[in-house]
Design a protein around this motif. Sequence first.
Motif, PDB file in Angstrom:
ATOM      1  N   GLU A  28       0.705  -1.153  -0.123  1.00  0.00           N
ATOM      2  CA  GLU A  28      -0.321   0.263  -0.031  1.00  0.00           C
ATOM      3  C   GLU A  28       1.232   1.102   0.262  1.00  0.00           C
ATOM      4  O   GLU A  28       0.856   2.018  -0.669  1.00  0.00           O
ATOM      5  N   THR A  29       1.965   1.097   0.776  1.00  0.00           N
ATOM      6  CA  THR A  29       2.715   2.449   0.596  1.00  0.00           C
ATOM      7  C   THR A  29       3.667   2.353  -0.806  1.00  0.00           C
ATOM      8  O   THR A  29       3.524   3.763  -1.191  1.00  0.00           O
ATOM      9  N   ALA A  30       4.263   1.071  -1.009  1.00  0.00           N
ATOM     10  CA  ALA A  30       4.467   1.417  -2.216  1.00  0.00           C
ATOM     11  C   ALA A  30       3.890   2.213  -3.523  1.00  0.00           C
ATOM     12  O   ALA A  30       4.127   3.299  -4.420  1.00  0.00           O
ATOM     13  N   VAL A  31       2.401   1.616  -3.199  1.00  0.00           N
ATOM     14  CA  VAL A  31       1.024   2.031  -4.634  1.00  0.00           C
ATOM     15  C   VAL A  31       1.604   3.623  -4.423  1.00  0.00           C
ATOM     16  O   VAL A  31       1.441   3.944  -4.977  1.00  0.00           O
ATOM     17  N   LYS A  32       1.282   4.168  -2.977  1.00  0.00           N
ATOM     18  CA  LYS A  32       0.846   5.562  -2.437  1.00  0.00           C
ATOM     19  C   LYS A  32       2.127   6.105  -3.157  1.00  0.00           C
ATOM     20  O   LYS A  32       1.725   7.271  -3.659  1.00  0.00           O
ATOM     21  N   ASP A  33       3.177   5.954  -3.052  1.00  0.00           N
ATOM     22  CA  ASP A  33       4.479   5.796  -2.938  1.00  0.00           C
ATOM     23  C   ASP A  33       4.651   6.767  -4.638  1.00  0.00           C
ATOM     24  O   ASP A  33       4.721   7.564  -5.580  1.00  0.00           O
ATOM     25  N   ALA A  34       4.135   5.396  -5.502  1.00  0.00           N
ATOM     26  CA  ALA A  34       4.262   5.497  -7.098  1.00  0.00           C
ATOM     27  C   ALA A  34       3.069   6.786  -7.331  1.00  0.00           C
ATOM     28  O   ALA A  34       3.399   6.847  -8.640  1.00  0.00           O
ATOM     29  N   ILE A  35       1.662   6.346  -7.248  1.00  0.00           N
ATOM     30  CA  ILE A  35       1.145   7.759  -7.892  1.00  0.00           C
ATOM     31  C   ILE A  35       1.324   8.845  -7.040  1.00  0.00           C
ATOM     32  O   ILE A  35       1.240   9.573  -8.297  1.00  0.00           O
ATOM     33  N   GLU A  36       2.131   9.062  -6.458  1.00  0.00           N
ATOM     34  CA  GLU A  36       2.205  10.317  -5.594  1.00  0.00           C
ATOM     35  C   GLU A  36       3.186  10.789  -6.885  1.00  0.00           C
ATOM     36  O   GLU A  36       3.133  12.111  -7.411  1.00  0.00           O
ATOM     37  N   ASN A  37       4.405  10.150  -6.889  1.00  0.00           N
ATOM     38  CA  ASN A  37       5.231  10.244  -8.288  1.00  0.00           C
ATOM     39  C   ASN A  37       5.047  10.281  -9.589  1.00  0.00           C
ATOM     40  O   ASN A  37       5.679  10.995 -10.339  1.00  0.00           O
ATOM     41  N   THR A  38       4.478   9.431  -9.661  1.00  0.00           N
ATOM     42  CA  THR A  38       3.601   9.383 -11.364  1.00  0.00           C
ATOM     43  C   THR A  38       3.174  11.178 -11.667  1.00  0.00           C
ATOM     44  O   THR A  38       2.735  11.345 -12.195  1.00  0.00           O
ATOM     45  N   ARG A  39       1.770  11.304 -10.445  1.00  0.00           N
ATOM     46  CA  ARG A  39       1.269  12.072 -10.518  1.00  0.00           C
ATOM     47  C   ARG A  39       1.787  13.861 -11.069  1.00  0.00           C
ATOM     48  O   ARG A  39       1.748  15.093 -11.551  1.00  0.00           O
ATOM     49  N   LYS A  40       3.678  14.260  -9.623  1.00  0.00           N
ATOM     50  CA  LYS A  40       4.215  14.874  -9.809  1.00  0.00           C
ATOM     51  C   LYS A  40       4.589  14.758 -11.125  1.00  0.00           C
ATOM     52  O   LYS A  40       4.843  15.695 -11.805  1.00  0.00           O
ATOM     53  N   ALA A  41       4.740  13.969 -11.640  1.00  0.00           N
ATOM     54  CA  ALA A  41       5.864  14.064 -13.313  1.00  0.00           C
ATOM     55  C   ALA A  41       4.740  14.643 -14.357  1.00  0.00           C
ATOM     56  O   ALA A  41       4.908  15.294 -15.181  1.00  0.00           O
ATOM     57  N   LYS A  42       3.390  13.815 -14.416  1.00  0.00           N
ATOM     58  CA  LYS A  42       2.178  14.407 -15.028  1.00  0.00           C
ATOM     59  C   LYS A  42       2.090  15.697 -14.878  1.00  0.00           C
ATOM     60  O   LYS A  42       1.848  15.940 -16.541  1.00  0.00           O
ATOM     61  N   ALA A  84       2.963  -6.461  -6.091  1.00  0.00           N
ATOM     62  CA  ALA A  84       2.601  -5.513  -6.728  1.00  0.00           C
ATOM     63  C   ALA A  84       3.599  -4.152  -6.152  1.00  0.00           C
ATOM     64  O   ALA A  84       4.176  -2.887  -6.314  1.00  0.00           O
ATOM     65  N   ILE A  85       4.433  -4.524  -4.715  1.00  0.00           N
ATOM     66  CA  ILE A  85       5.714  -4.102  -4.917  1.00  0.00           C
ATOM     67  C   ILE A  85       6.794  -3.752  -5.817  1.00  0.00           C
ATOM     68  O   ILE A  85       7.343  -3.153  -6.030  1.00  0.00           O
ATOM     69  N   GLU A  86       6.371  -4.782  -6.198  1.00  0.00           N
ATOM     70  CA  GLU A  86       7.775  -4.707  -7.211  1.00  0.00           C
ATOM     71  C   GLU A  86       6.888  -4.019  -8.658  1.00  0.00           C
ATOM     72  O   GLU A  86       7.752  -2.487  -9.086  1.00  0.00           O
ATOM     73  N   ASN A  87       5.528  -3.836  -9.108  1.00  0.00           N
ATOM     74  CA  ASN A  87       4.996  -3.434  -9.829  1.00  0.00           C
ATOM     75  C   ASN A  87       5.307  -1.739  -9.710  1.00  0.00           C
ATOM     76  O   ASN A  87       5.126  -1.262 -10.681  1.00  0.00           O
ATOM     77  N   ALA A  88       4.897  -1.242  -8.712  1.00  0.00           N
ATOM     78  CA  ALA A  88       4.949  -0.311  -8.448  1.00  0.00           C
ATOM     79  C   ALA A  88       6.602   0.771  -7.833  1.00  0.00           C
ATOM     80  O   ALA A  88       6.223   1.296  -8.429  1.00  0.00           O
ATOM     81  N   GLY A  89       7.230  -0.257  -7.493  1.00  0.00           N
ATOM     82  CA  GLY A  89       8.542   0.557  -7.683  1.00  0.00           C
ATOM     83  C   GLY A  89       9.279   0.593  -9.159  1.00  0.00           C
ATOM     84  O   GLY A  89       9.980   1.409  -9.266  1.00  0.00           O
ATOM     85  N   SER A  90       8.451  -0.010 -10.088  1.00  0.00           N
ATOM     86  CA  SER A  90       8.925   0.269 -10.904  1.00  0.00           C
ATOM     87  C   SER A  90       8.342   1.564 -11.703  1.00  0.00           C
ATOM     88  O   SER A  90       9.330   2.178 -12.949  1.00  0.00           O
ATOM     89  N   ALA A  91       7.306   1.779 -11.148  1.00  0.00           N
ATOM     90  CA  ALA A  91       6.682   2.636 -12.442  1.00  0.00           C
ATOM     91  C   ALA A  91       7.340   3.848 -11.079  1.00  0.00           C
ATOM     92  O   ALA A  91       6.944   5.192 -11.757  1.00  0.00           O
ATOM     93  N   LYS A  92       7.463   3.812 -10.155  1.00  0.00           N
ATOM     94  CA  LYS A  92       8.117   5.045  -9.245  1.00  0.00           C
ATOM     95  C   LYS A  92       9.288   5.435  -9.828  1.00  0.00           C
ATOM     96  O   LYS A  92       9.310   6.165 -10.027  1.00  0.00           O
ATOM     97  N   ARG A  93       9.916   4.476 -10.549  1.00  0.00           N
ATOM     98  CA  ARG A  93      11.338   4.712 -11.164  1.00  0.00           C
ATOM     99  C   ARG A  93      10.708   5.336 -12.427  1.00  0.00           C
ATOM    100  O   ARG A  93      11.825   6.676 -12.828  1.00  0.00           O
ATOM    101  N   ALA A  95       8.402   6.834 -13.125  1.00  0.00           N
ATOM    102  CA  ALA A  95       8.233   8.242 -13.111  1.00  0.00           C
ATOM    103  C   ALA A  95       8.586   9.156 -12.276  1.00  0.00           C
ATOM    104  O   ALA A  95       9.013  10.681 -12.636  1.00  0.00           O
ATOM    105  N   VAL A  96      10.469   8.711 -11.813  1.00  0.00           N
ATOM    106  CA  VAL A  96      11.243   9.589 -11.883  1.00  0.00           C
ATOM    107  C   VAL A  96      11.827   9.863 -12.188  1.00  0.00           C
ATOM    108  O   VAL A  96      12.695  11.329 -12.430  1.00  0.00           O
ATOM    109  N   GLU A  97      12.097   9.461 -13.273  1.00  0.00           N
ATOM    110  CA  GLU A  97      12.918   9.264 -14.773  1.00  0.00           C
ATOM    111  C   GLU A  97      12.642  10.652 -15.460  1.00  0.00           C
ATOM    112  O   GLU A  97      13.105  11.389 -15.862  1.00  0.00           O
ATOM    113  N   ALA A  98      10.715  10.376 -15.581  1.00  0.00           N
ATOM    114  CA  ALA A  98      11.141  11.376 -17.071  1.00  0.00           C
ATOM    115  C   ALA A  98      10.639  12.386 -15.855  1.00  0.00           C
ATOM    116  O   ALA A  98      10.677  13.168 -16.731  1.00  0.00           O
ATOM    117  N   TYR A  99      10.382  12.333 -14.235  1.00  0.00           N
ATOM    118  CA  TYR A  99      10.274  13.756 -14.375  1.00  0.00           C
ATOM    119  C   TYR A  99      11.541  14.978 -14.180  1.00  0.00           C
ATOM    120  O   TYR A  99      11.493  15.577 -14.538  1.00  0.00           O
TER     121      TYR A  99
END
Length: 884
Positions: A28-42, A84-93, A95-99
């Motif tokens: 849940e924490t990883a998904v929330k983190d990924a959502i926040e970073n994706t939103r920030k990049a978007k 979920a943790i694995e996919n959220a981590g990849s999504a965060k990475r 998103a951060v790279e794109a940002y």
Amino acid sequence: MVTPFAQVYAQEDNRAKASAAEIISKAETAVKDAIENTRKAKDIAADVEKAESLLTQAQKYLEEAKTANSKGNYEAATKSANLAIENAGSAKRLAVEAYNRVIELRTKVEQQIASVSRALTDVTAAVAEAEKKGLDVSRVTLMLREASEILAKSKTFFESKKYGDALELANSALELVGKVKLAISLLTIDHIQAERIFVQIHERIEKLRSFLADARKNNVNVEKLQISFDEAVKMITLLEVAYKNKDNVAFSSLSVKILELITNIEANSRLPTAIRVASIDRAKMEERARFEELIAKIHRMIEEAKKILIPSRVSNVEASDASKQISELIAMVERANAAYKEGNTEKAYAMAKEAYANAEKLLHRGEKLPDRAEAAAKELRMAYEKIQNAEKIAVEVRNARINVSSVQNVLREAHALLTKGYEALKNGNATLAYSIAKDVEALVDRALAEFKESLGRQERNAQVNDGQVRATIQKAKATMQETQQKIERAKTAGINMVPILNIFEAGNDTIAKAEEFLASGQVEAANALSKVAEKLFNDTARLIDILMESAKNTEIARKEVKKIEKVRVEKKEDSVNVTSENRNIRLNLQIPRIVYSVKQGEKSVDFQSRVYALTEFNDKNRDNVVQEEEILQRLNFADMKWAAEQTVEGSVIIVTYRAHSERYDISIIFKIYEESRVEFFRNDERTVVYSVDGGAREAKFDLIVNKWPWMMDSSSLALRVKTQADAKGEVNVEKVSADEQRIVIDSQGILVKIKWVPRALIQEADGVQRIMDVGFSHRLNRDLKELDADFVYPNFKNHVLIHDPSVGVAEPSDVSLAPAQVLQDAPVVQAPAQTPAKDQVAKPDVESNTLSVIGAVAIILVVVGATIAIRRRKQDIKLTLFNY
């Protein structure tokens, strides 16, 4: 009582439950983190498509984990939570790279926009200062305005977070500002600066000449670069005249144009590898030459030392010591040569420089001899006299219109070296001064040898005299009169004479300029211009012959009634109405649509034609039929915002539509003629002739695609025209002439036609034109009384497409031009005749010994091209139909 086994199972179950809960919490924490970073990049317009896809998958796995956990399936819950943790981590990475990428790009754009703004401020002040001095700044003002507009667009893109587009425009603006700076600096030059610029241009031209020659030796196609280079060379002749006459205005204008051409060639990032290899080889040769020159200087210094230090008047001890040092120098030079041959150039240069320094010291020992200063001074005077003599010859050679830039470079080097010689003598180093004087004499001898060779070539070239040139001019005038007679005959054939007269008038201007040159004694220039004029007249005559022959077979040539019907035009708020005796045309100003009302005796019919859509499709079976499964994208014209404008040019009524965005730029230009006319387009290989009915019987429209967002390199583009009548009809496809085809709908005895040339013109960015075959297919919907006609264009990349179909009514007496074919509802295809081939631009046949006039000829021919381009202007498309 709980059994031991049950107790163990309960403990294990509790541990699994606790572990699953912990991992789900982490997920849940990883998904929330990924959502926040994706939103920030978007939020900063970063591309997060892959990140969002992974995030969606992570959320799906998290829900699966929670569901499994609630059902007590802790193993499945743990597995899904880990995924979920694995996919959220990849999504965060991602998103951060794109940002980070966007932030980096945004910073770069901000800096570039700031640089352009500062540069614009500086150059605006410079332009204002130049204007105060009475200089003509009209050209640079236009460039400055364009740079400001580009910068404004860049800022707009930046504000809308389109950073890539913003950076590209900012770079373009900065490049344009650089050109403005150059233009302003050239406007304010004095004669000394002009000489420096003049020499610089010659040096860069010579380097490019060698550069292109190396490319051709390597079988590299540099034709486009060569065209730009030839244009620059032609203009240099006029630059020389402006420089000689101290005409700073003309010199500045020409310098800007020449330097722009040179810079564009030099900056061409797509130069083939073979050219770069050739350039590297040339650099190696130049480096070898510098090394050999240094070694030669050392040898000369050694020989000089032998003359000074080893004669009988020097003591035996000194002579013996000098001989020893000379032997050591010779050995050092040999070692330097050996190192160079082995490829160790750094070591070779170090040894050679050390040998040179030792040779200087050795020579300095002879300074005490009383005759050295006198001998050095005498040698320096002789070197100075040689330079003076060579410079006088240089003036004569330049007056003979021979390029002496390379020789002038040698003389400048000799001057600089001579100054060093005098400084050495002044400082008491007579031996060094003497050696330098000898080097100067060697340089001047080399320059004189090149002068001699240049003059020899000039003498070998055939020289024309005054009488010969007058004869050439008279011959050109005779050709002009013959061409004039053909023009008068062509005017009665209904041919569009405007582009023909443009070429003919260019010939008149050129022959007048030839007579001016002859009157001022510039015989070679007059001779070259008269030949160019004769070629223009001959080209005009040949074009008329082609058109007169082709005009015999056009549709209007076969009509029995050729009377001119007056047409009237009325513009309303949302439409333009054009009426003649029995026809009315209404053009909708909101979208490109035309409504025809026609009467023929007791019969009447209404029909409408809509320029409906452009469709990109992957025509895998090459049948020129747009099938649903092949469609990549479609641009419906009814969904676009069109800007429309109505004008009248002579007896031609014109309605221009234009729609453009970041992805596309399209113009459609309807033309309705009062008088029937034979039109044509051509390049140097082919002339395509077609006719347009007058009296509002036909409305021709030009489709111009300036920009199209291609999805594939191999796809095709189809223009659909929908024609709908108020009565059902049969359809015939007919060949009108060698260059025209049409499809005719017989609607209650009134013939509705769509006519087209199965060729389109492609305008490339560098001005080269080629003719491309056009495919055709159609589909008839009898219930809707509608015909869909598709014109199919092969992929024309990032070039400009121009095609000229038309709609109108046909005469009943002119319907059996070819065997009629009654068509069914199935699609009928007409494929292109051949694969399109790229045609080259024609060039005037000017002899190679007319360098003195090439610049003047170039300007005249540029004026010809510009005149024709302006008359052919379609919105902001400048299409040069003739290249001479």
